[in-house]
Design a protein around this motif. Sequence first.
Motif, PDB file in Angstrom:
ATOM      1  N   MET A 150       0.835  -1.191   0.000  1.00 36.21           N
ATOM      2  CA  MET A 150       0.000   0.000   0.000  1.00 36.21           C
ATOM      3  C   MET A 150       0.884   1.261   0.000  1.00 36.21           C
ATOM      4  SD  MET A 150      -3.238  -0.606   0.036  1.00 36.21           S
ATOM      5  CE  MET A 150      -3.871   0.932   0.618  1.00 36.21           C
ATOM      6  N   PRO A 151       0.467   2.289  -0.714  1.00 33.14           N
ATOM      7  CA  PRO A 151       1.226   3.539  -0.661  1.00 33.14           C
ATOM      8  C   PRO A 151       1.015   4.252   0.671  1.00 33.14           C
ATOM      9  CG  PRO A 151      -0.725   3.800  -2.016  1.00 33.14           C
ATOM     10  CD  PRO A 151      -0.644   2.345  -1.664  1.00 33.14           C
ATOM     11  N   LYS A 152       1.903   5.186   0.934  1.00 37.08           N
ATOM     12  CA  LYS A 152       1.769   5.951   2.170  1.00 37.08           C
ATOM     13  C   LYS A 152       0.545   6.864   2.103  1.00 37.08           C
ATOM     14  CE  LYS A 152       6.668   6.254   3.286  1.00 37.08           C
ATOM     15  NZ  LYS A 152       7.798   7.169   3.445  1.00 37.08           N
ATOM     16  N   MET A 153      -0.068   7.099   3.281  1.00 41.13           N
ATOM     17  CA  MET A 153      -1.186   8.044   3.349  1.00 41.13           C
ATOM     18  C   MET A 153      -0.629   9.457   3.375  1.00 41.13           C
ATOM     19  SD  MET A 153      -3.403   6.076   6.218  1.00 41.13           S
ATOM     20  CE  MET A 153      -4.708   7.256   6.254  1.00 41.13           C
ATOM     21  N   LYS A 154      -1.395  10.392   2.830  1.00 39.14           N
ATOM     22  CA  LYS A 154      -0.934  11.779   2.794  1.00 39.14           C
ATOM     23  C   LYS A 154      -1.471  12.555   3.990  1.00 39.14           C
ATOM     24  CE  LYS A 154       0.213  12.644  -1.955  1.00 39.14           C
ATOM     25  NZ  LYS A 154       0.118  13.625  -3.044  1.00 39.14           N
ATOM     26  N   THR A 155      -0.624  13.456   4.489  1.00 39.28           N
ATOM     27  CA  THR A 155      -1.016  14.380   5.546  1.00 39.28           C
ATOM     28  C   THR A 155      -1.562  15.640   4.895  1.00 39.28           C
ATOM     29  OG1 THR A 155       0.660  13.554   7.050  1.00 39.28           O
ATOM     30  CG2 THR A 155      -0.136  15.776   7.448  1.00 39.28           C
ATOM     31  N   LYS A 156      -2.653  16.180   5.436  1.00 41.44           N
ATOM     32  CA  LYS A 156      -3.183  17.446   4.913  1.00 41.44           C
ATOM     33  C   LYS A 156      -2.242  18.573   5.316  1.00 41.44           C
ATOM     34  CE  LYS A 156      -8.059  16.515   4.375  1.00 41.44           C
ATOM     35  NZ  LYS A 156      -8.144  16.533   2.941  1.00 41.44           N
ATOM     36  N   SER A 157      -1.754  19.313   4.314  1.00 42.75           N
ATOM     37  CA  SER A 157      -0.770  20.367   4.574  1.00 42.75           C
ATOM     38  C   SER A 157      -1.342  21.456   5.460  1.00 42.75           C
ATOM     39  CB  SER A 157      -0.296  20.974   3.257  1.00 42.75           C
ATOM     40  OG  SER A 157       0.442  20.023   2.529  1.00 42.75           O
ATOM     41  N   SER A 158      -2.621  21.776   5.286  1.00 51.27           N
ATOM     42  CA  SER A 158      -3.211  22.837   6.111  1.00 51.27           C
ATOM     43  C   SER A 158      -3.246  22.425   7.577  1.00 51.27           C
ATOM     44  CB  SER A 158      -4.604  23.172   5.616  1.00 51.27           C
ATOM     45  OG  SER A 158      -5.435  22.029   5.673  1.00 51.27           O
ATOM     46  N   ALA A 159      -3.455  21.143   7.852  1.00 48.78           N
ATOM     47  CA  ALA A 159      -3.531  20.677   9.236  1.00 48.78           C
ATOM     48  C   ALA A 159      -2.160  20.680   9.899  1.00 48.78           C
ATOM     49  CB  ALA A 159      -4.133  19.277   9.277  1.00 48.78           C
ATOM     50  N   LYS A 160      -1.131  20.286   9.185  1.00 53.19           N
ATOM     51  CA  LYS A 160       0.192  20.227   9.811  1.00 53.19           C
ATOM     52  C   LYS A 160       0.729  21.621  10.114  1.00 53.19           C
ATOM     53  CE  LYS A 160       2.871  19.762   5.552  1.00 53.19           C
ATOM     54  NZ  LYS A 160       3.606  18.811   4.719  1.00 53.19           N
ATOM     55  N   LYS A 161       0.227  22.637   9.405  1.00 53.72           N
ATOM     56  CA  LYS A 161       0.658  24.001   9.689  1.00 53.72           C
ATOM     57  C   LYS A 161      -0.090  24.603  10.870  1.00 53.72           C
ATOM     58  CE  LYS A 161       1.628  24.719   4.822  1.00 53.72           C
ATOM     59  NZ  LYS A 161       1.082  25.275   3.569  1.00 53.72           N
ATOM     60  N   ARG A 162      -1.296  24.132  11.156  1.00 52.52           N
ATOM     61  CA  ARG A 162      -2.148  24.774  12.152  1.00 52.52           C
ATOM     62  C   ARG A 162      -2.214  24.057  13.495  1.00 52.52           C
ATOM     63  NH1 ARG A 162      -4.246  25.889   7.225  1.00 52.52           N
ATOM     64  NH2 ARG A 162      -5.113  27.967   6.906  1.00 52.52           N
ATOM     65  N   PHE A 163      -1.934  22.754  13.514  1.00 49.47           N
ATOM     66  CA  PHE A 163      -2.131  21.973  14.737  1.00 49.47           C
ATOM     67  C   PHE A 163      -0.853  21.274  15.139  1.00 49.47           C
ATOM     68  CE2 PHE A 163      -6.180  21.880  12.346  1.00 49.47           C
ATOM     69  CZ  PHE A 163      -6.955  22.602  13.227  1.00 49.47           C
ATOM     70  N   LYS A 164      -0.756  20.987  16.447  1.00 46.98           N
ATOM     71  CA  LYS A 164       0.386  20.258  16.984  1.00 46.98           C
ATOM     72  C   LYS A 164      -0.153  19.151  17.871  1.00 46.98           C
ATOM     73  CE  LYS A 164       3.137  21.161  20.536  1.00 46.98           C
ATOM     74  NZ  LYS A 164       3.959  21.776  21.536  1.00 46.98           N
ATOM     75  N   VAL A 165       0.391  17.961  17.750  1.00 44.55           N
ATOM     76  CA  VAL A 165      -0.026  16.836  18.583  1.00 44.55           C
ATOM     77  C   VAL A 165       1.018  16.648  19.680  1.00 44.55           C
ATOM     78  CG1 VAL A 165      -0.595  14.384  18.631  1.00 44.55           C
ATOM     79  CG2 VAL A 165      -1.180  15.742  16.635  1.00 44.55           C
ATOM     80  N   THR A 166       0.566  16.635  20.939  1.00 43.60           N
ATOM     81  CA  THR A 166       1.483  16.484  22.055  1.00 43.60           C
ATOM     82  C   THR A 166       1.905  15.027  22.199  1.00 43.60           C
ATOM     83  OG1 THR A 166      -0.291  16.088  23.634  1.00 43.60           O
ATOM     84  CG2 THR A 166       0.337  18.384  23.236  1.00 43.60           C
ATOM     85  N   GLY A 167       2.823  14.795  23.108  1.00 42.49           N
ATOM     86  CA  GLY A 167       3.302  13.445  23.345  1.00 42.49           C
ATOM     87  C   GLY A 167       2.227  12.523  23.878  1.00 42.49           C
ATOM     88  N   THR A 168       1.251  13.081  24.596  1.00 46.04           N
ATOM     89  CA  THR A 168       0.170  12.263  25.135  1.00 46.04           C
ATOM     90  C   THR A 168      -0.989  12.108  24.159  1.00 46.04           C
ATOM     91  OG1 THR A 168      -0.773  14.212  26.208  1.00 46.04           O
ATOM     92  CG2 THR A 168       0.702  12.833  27.522  1.00 46.04           C
ATOM     93  N   GLY A 169      -0.885  12.745  22.979  1.00 50.15           N
ATOM     94  CA  GLY A 169      -1.914  12.565  21.960  1.00 50.15           C
ATOM     95  C   GLY A 169      -2.955  13.660  21.883  1.00 50.15           C
ATOM     96  N   LYS A 170      -2.812  14.713  22.712  1.00 50.69           N
ATOM     97  CA  LYS A 170      -3.757  15.819  22.635  1.00 50.69           C
ATOM     98  C   LYS A 170      -3.410  16.695  21.434  1.00 50.69           C
ATOM     99  CE  LYS A 170      -2.899  17.226  26.820  1.00 50.69           C
ATOM    100  NZ  LYS A 170      -2.950  17.950  28.111  1.00 50.69           N
ATOM    101  N   VAL A 171      -4.435  17.319  20.844  1.00 54.44           N
ATOM    102  CA  VAL A 171      -4.221  18.213  19.708  1.00 54.44           C
ATOM    103  C   VAL A 171      -4.332  19.643  20.198  1.00 54.44           C
ATOM    104  CG1 VAL A 171      -5.027  18.896  17.428  1.00 54.44           C
ATOM    105  CG2 VAL A 171      -5.160  16.509  18.110  1.00 54.44           C
ATOM    106  N   MET A 172      -3.282  20.434  19.944  1.00 56.87           N
ATOM    107  CA  MET A 172      -3.239  21.815  20.373  1.00 56.87           C
ATOM    108  C   MET A 172      -3.381  22.729  19.161  1.00 56.87           C
ATOM    109  SD  MET A 172      -2.754  21.248  23.572  1.00 56.87           S
ATOM    110  CE  MET A 172      -2.278  22.777  24.328  1.00 56.87           C
ATOM    111  N   ALA A 173      -4.061  23.861  19.360  1.00 59.29           N
ATOM    112  CA  ALA A 173      -4.247  24.837  18.290  1.00 59.29           C
ATOM    113  C   ALA A 173      -4.142  26.229  18.883  1.00 59.29           C
ATOM    114  CB  ALA A 173      -5.611  24.659  17.631  1.00 59.29           C
TER     115      ALA A 173
END
Length: 66
Positions: free
Chosen positions: A1-24
């Motif tokens: 299977m090919p790799k899944m793509k990450t949405k570029s807009s999401a990676k610029k706006r959000f950060k995922v912490t080590g515990t899995g929480k999403v920060m904005a």
Amino acid sequence: MPKMKTKSSAKKRFKVTGTGKVMAAQAGKQHGMIKRSNKFLRNARGMQELSAPDQKIVKSYMPYDR
């Protein structure tokens, strides 16, 4: 299977912490600071944790950020 793509807009706006929480970043701070109260500006500093339903959506946009 090919790799899944990450949405570029999401990676610029959000950060995922080590515990899995999403920060904005706090919304409403791009312009119009004169009409905002000092209390709002103080409370809007830094990043905030998204609500659980929003976190689920954002995590689907970033499959490798878990």
